[in-house]
Design a protein around this motif. Structure first.
Motif, PDB file in Angstrom:
ATOM      1  N   THR A   1       0.843  -1.189   0.000  1.00  0.00           N
ATOM      2  CA  THR A   1       0.000   0.000   0.000  1.00  0.00           C
ATOM      3  C   THR A   1       0.875   1.235   0.000  1.00  0.00           C
ATOM      4  O   THR A   1       1.762   1.372   0.838  1.00  0.00           O
ATOM      5  CB  THR A   1      -0.927   0.011   1.231  1.00  0.00           C
ATOM      6  OG1 THR A   1      -1.712  -1.174   1.223  1.00  0.00           O
ATOM      7  CG2 THR A   1      -1.839   1.219   1.210  1.00  0.00           C
ATOM      8  N   TRP A   2       0.611   2.095  -0.976  1.00  0.00           N
ATOM      9  CA  TRP A   2       1.291   3.379  -1.018  1.00  0.00           C
ATOM     10  C   TRP A   2       0.429   4.362  -0.241  1.00  0.00           C
ATOM     11  O   TRP A   2      -0.749   4.543  -0.529  1.00  0.00           O
ATOM     12  CB  TRP A   2       1.465   3.839  -2.462  1.00  0.00           C
ATOM     13  CG  TRP A   2       2.209   5.135  -2.561  1.00  0.00           C
ATOM     14  CD1 TRP A   2       3.519   5.350  -2.245  1.00  0.00           C
ATOM     15  CD2 TRP A   2       1.694   6.377  -3.008  1.00  0.00           C
ATOM     16  NE1 TRP A   2       3.852   6.667  -2.471  1.00  0.00           N
ATOM     17  CE2 TRP A   2       2.731   7.316  -2.947  1.00  0.00           C
ATOM     18  CE3 TRP A   2       0.456   6.798  -3.459  1.00  0.00           C
ATOM     19  CZ2 TRP A   2       2.573   8.639  -3.310  1.00  0.00           C
ATOM     20  CZ3 TRP A   2       0.306   8.121  -3.828  1.00  0.00           C
ATOM     21  CH2 TRP A   2       1.362   9.026  -3.747  1.00  0.00           C
ATOM     22  N   THR A   3       0.999   4.954   0.796  1.00  0.00           N
ATOM     23  CA  THR A   3       0.241   5.881   1.628  1.00  0.00           C
ATOM     24  C   THR A   3       0.604   7.314   1.285  1.00  0.00           C
ATOM     25  O   THR A   3       1.752   7.627   0.964  1.00  0.00           O
ATOM     26  CB  THR A   3       0.502   5.633   3.122  1.00  0.00           C
ATOM     27  OG1 THR A   3       1.902   5.742   3.359  1.00  0.00           O
ATOM     28  CG2 THR A   3       0.020   4.260   3.541  1.00  0.00           C
ATOM     29  N   HIS A   4      -0.385   8.156   1.340  1.00  0.00           N
ATOM     30  CA  HIS A   4      -0.187   9.571   1.027  1.00  0.00           C
ATOM     31  C   HIS A   4       0.179  10.323   2.306  1.00  0.00           C
ATOM     32  O   HIS A   4      -0.588  11.095   2.831  1.00  0.00           O
ATOM     33  CB  HIS A   4      -1.462  10.162   0.402  1.00  0.00           C
ATOM     34  CG  HIS A   4      -1.708   9.663  -0.974  1.00  0.00           C
ATOM     35  ND1 HIS A   4      -1.198  10.272  -2.089  1.00  0.00           N
ATOM     36  CD2 HIS A   4      -2.393   8.593  -1.434  1.00  0.00           C
ATOM     37  CE1 HIS A   4      -1.563   9.611  -3.179  1.00  0.00           C
ATOM     38  NE2 HIS A   4      -2.284   8.591  -2.803  1.00  0.00           N
ATOM     39  N   ASP A   5       1.382  10.051   2.794  1.00  0.00           N
ATOM     40  CA  ASP A   5       1.838  10.767   3.983  1.00  0.00           C
ATOM     41  C   ASP A   5       2.750  11.932   3.596  1.00  0.00           C
ATOM     42  O   ASP A   5       3.373  12.554   4.423  1.00  0.00           O
ATOM     43  CB  ASP A   5       2.514   9.832   4.972  1.00  0.00           C
ATOM     44  CG  ASP A   5       3.611   9.004   4.346  1.00  0.00           C
ATOM     45  OD1 ASP A   5       3.883   9.158   3.135  1.00  0.00           O
ATOM     46  OD2 ASP A   5       4.198   8.177   5.065  1.00  0.00           O
ATOM     47  N   ASN A   6       2.839  12.176   2.310  1.00  0.00           N
ATOM     48  CA  ASN A   6       3.499  13.383   1.814  1.00  0.00           C
ATOM     49  C   ASN A   6       2.611  13.956   0.714  1.00  0.00           C
ATOM     50  O   ASN A   6       1.508  13.486   0.505  1.00  0.00           O
ATOM     51  CB  ASN A   6       4.920  13.080   1.324  1.00  0.00           C
ATOM     52  CG  ASN A   6       4.942  11.974   0.281  1.00  0.00           C
ATOM     53  OD1 ASN A   6       3.922  11.565  -0.245  1.00  0.00           O
ATOM     54  ND2 ASN A   6       6.119  11.475  -0.008  1.00  0.00           N
ATOM     55  N   TYR A   7       3.069  14.944   0.010  1.00  0.00           N
ATOM     56  CA  TYR A   7       2.228  15.596  -0.997  1.00  0.00           C
ATOM     57  C   TYR A   7       1.830  14.605  -2.075  1.00  0.00           C
ATOM     58  O   TYR A   7       2.659  13.840  -2.510  1.00  0.00           O
ATOM     59  CB  TYR A   7       2.966  16.771  -1.620  1.00  0.00           C
ATOM     60  CG  TYR A   7       2.124  17.520  -2.618  1.00  0.00           C
ATOM     61  CD1 TYR A   7       1.204  18.452  -2.189  1.00  0.00           C
ATOM     62  CD2 TYR A   7       2.227  17.251  -3.972  1.00  0.00           C
ATOM     63  CE1 TYR A   7       0.403  19.130  -3.099  1.00  0.00           C
ATOM     64  CE2 TYR A   7       1.432  17.924  -4.880  1.00  0.00           C
ATOM     65  CZ  TYR A   7       0.524  18.857  -4.442  1.00  0.00           C
ATOM     66  OH  TYR A   7      -0.261  19.510  -5.332  1.00  0.00           O
ATOM     67  N   PRO A   8       0.633  14.546  -2.600  1.00  0.00           N
ATOM     68  CA  PRO A   8      -0.563  15.269  -2.161  1.00  0.00           C
ATOM     69  C   PRO A   8      -1.246  14.550  -1.003  1.00  0.00           C
ATOM     70  O   PRO A   8      -1.473  13.350  -1.039  1.00  0.00           O
ATOM     71  CB  PRO A   8      -1.451  15.278  -3.408  1.00  0.00           C
ATOM     72  CG  PRO A   8      -1.078  14.032  -4.134  1.00  0.00           C
ATOM     73  CD  PRO A   8       0.393  13.793  -3.839  1.00  0.00           C
ATOM     74  N   TYR A   9      -1.560  15.256   0.016  1.00  0.00           N
ATOM     75  CA  TYR A   9      -2.147  14.684   1.228  1.00  0.00           C
ATOM     76  C   TYR A   9      -3.600  14.260   1.051  1.00  0.00           C
ATOM     77  O   TYR A   9      -4.097  13.451   1.792  1.00  0.00           O
ATOM     78  CB  TYR A   9      -2.095  15.694   2.382  1.00  0.00           C
ATOM     79  CG  TYR A   9      -0.694  16.045   2.802  1.00  0.00           C
ATOM     80  CD1 TYR A   9       0.085  15.140   3.505  1.00  0.00           C
ATOM     81  CD2 TYR A   9      -0.164  17.285   2.498  1.00  0.00           C
ATOM     82  CE1 TYR A   9       1.373  15.466   3.901  1.00  0.00           C
ATOM     83  CE2 TYR A   9       1.125  17.625   2.882  1.00  0.00           C
ATOM     84  CZ  TYR A   9       1.879  16.703   3.585  1.00  0.00           C
ATOM     85  OH  TYR A   9       3.140  17.030   3.971  1.00  0.00           O
ATOM     86  N   ASN A  10      -4.280  14.839   0.092  1.00  0.00           N
ATOM     87  CA  ASN A  10      -5.720  14.655   0.001  1.00  0.00           C
ATOM     88  C   ASN A  10      -6.147  13.419  -0.793  1.00  0.00           C
ATOM     89  O   ASN A  10      -7.327  13.219  -1.040  1.00  0.00           O
ATOM     90  CB  ASN A  10      -6.358  15.891  -0.633  1.00  0.00           C
ATOM     91  CG  ASN A  10      -5.845  16.157  -2.036  1.00  0.00           C
ATOM     92  OD1 ASN A  10      -4.766  15.703  -2.408  1.00  0.00           O
ATOM     93  ND2 ASN A  10      -6.600  16.897  -2.809  1.00  0.00           N
ATOM     94  N   LEU A  11      -5.209  12.580  -1.213  1.00  0.00           N
ATOM     95  CA  LEU A  11      -5.560  11.390  -1.975  1.00  0.00           C
ATOM     96  C   LEU A  11      -5.634  10.162  -1.067  1.00  0.00           C
ATOM     97  O   LEU A  11      -4.939  10.086  -0.053  1.00  0.00           O
ATOM     98  CB  LEU A  11      -4.535  11.145  -3.079  1.00  0.00           C
ATOM     99  CG  LEU A  11      -4.455  12.225  -4.154  1.00  0.00           C
ATOM    100  CD1 LEU A  11      -3.319  11.930  -5.120  1.00  0.00           C
ATOM    101  CD2 LEU A  11      -5.771  12.348  -4.907  1.00  0.00           C
ATOM    102  N   PRO A  12      -6.455   9.174  -1.424  1.00  0.00           N
ATOM    103  CA  PRO A  12      -6.541   7.965  -0.603  1.00  0.00           C
ATOM    104  C   PRO A  12      -5.302   7.089  -0.786  1.00  0.00           C
ATOM    105  O   PRO A  12      -4.580   7.203  -1.783  1.00  0.00           O
ATOM    106  CB  PRO A  12      -7.788   7.263  -1.152  1.00  0.00           C
ATOM    107  CG  PRO A  12      -7.906   7.741  -2.554  1.00  0.00           C
ATOM    108  CD  PRO A  12      -7.365   9.149  -2.564  1.00  0.00           C
TER     109      PRO A  12
END
Length: 58
Positions: free
Chosen positions: A39-50
């Protein structure tokens, strides 16, 4: 033009072109030891993606 492989189905379609007994290696000629979902997590930019699952060849 090289076809992009974006989905598991794209990968299957490409692999069907090769003999089934052909070895599979990575770019450095190392064996691929595992295929798994990561799972790739959006913990950096862009923050608003799942978060996004993807197939990882290791």
């Amino acid at each position: 033009m090289v076809k992009e492989i974006n989905t598991v189905q794209d990968l299957i379609n490409e692999l069907e072109k090769f003999p089934l007994e052909m070895e599979v290696r990575d770019y450095c000629f190392d064996k691929i030891e595992e295929v798994k979902i990561k799972t790739w997590t959006h913990d950096n930019y862009p923050y608003n993606l799942p978060d996004k699952d993807y197939v990882c060849l290791e």
